[in-house]
Design an enzyme around this catalytic site. Structure first.
Site: not given
Length: 195
Positions: A9, A169, A172
């Site tokens: 990611s 979040d 990240h």
């Protein structure tokens, strides 16, 4: 120059509010400013582990690749993949890319102890496990003929000190966090192009 981003990611840019503030576009912009014509493709997949690199490598090679940047390891750590297993999978990915004629730069597993979700009592243990995993990756990348960008050395303390480098979040990177990571990655990327 065919620049390909592979990995998880972070390589895909999850958490950034702007596509231009993700690793691929940031690195491509820097290389263009240095006079390179850059064709960028991102093969990275959120949630990917080292085992998932094989499919990404196949896609990169099929489309042509001159420079591959791999960011991998966080999901291996969170899923308790043994270091020797993930490192071997990374080795094989780098070796395949090198066999196809690509230069390869790898950013190894981050120090997950800086993530807010990690309880303070466990941070030292998580940091040690993260470092051990990254060390196994480093050795595997070198054996396969790739180059390791020591991103974690440059960014861990910054992420630990500045919550704005994380996305909402709290796992990240934010757009600002991606700019910090790209800045740390860039010297290794530029060095392999000059070699």
């Amino acid at each position: 120059m065919r620049l390909r981003l592979l990995g998880d990611s972070i390589a895909a840019g999850v958490g950034s509010t702007s596509r231009e503030d993700t690793l691929g576009p940031l690195l491509a912009a820097r290389l263009r400013a240095a006079g390179h014509h850059v064709d960028l493709q991102v093969h990275a997949v959120p949630g990917a582990r080292s085992a998932d690199l094989k499919a990404q490598v196949r896609a990169a090679i099929a489309g042509g690749v001159d420079l591959a940047v791999i960011v991998i390891g966080a999901n291996d750590l969170t899923r308790f993949v043994p270091a020797h297993v993930g490192a071997q999978q990374l080795h094989d990915a780098v070796a395949d890319l090198r066999g196809a004629g690509a230069a390869v730069v790898v950013s190894t597993a981050p120090d997950l102890s800086v993530v807010a979700h990690v309880p303070p009592a466990l941070r030292d243990v998580v940091s040690a496990v993260s470092r051990d995993y990254a060390k196994a990756q480093l050795q595997a990348v070198i054996r396969a003929g790739g180059v390791v960008a020591h991103v974690e050395r440059a960014v861990t303390s910054k992420f630990a000190a500045d919550p704005s480098l994380f996305a909402a979040d709290r796992f990240h990177p934010s757009s600002a966090g991606y700019r910090v990571i790209a800045e740390a990655l860039a010297p290794a990327v530029e060095a392999v192009l000059q070699a």
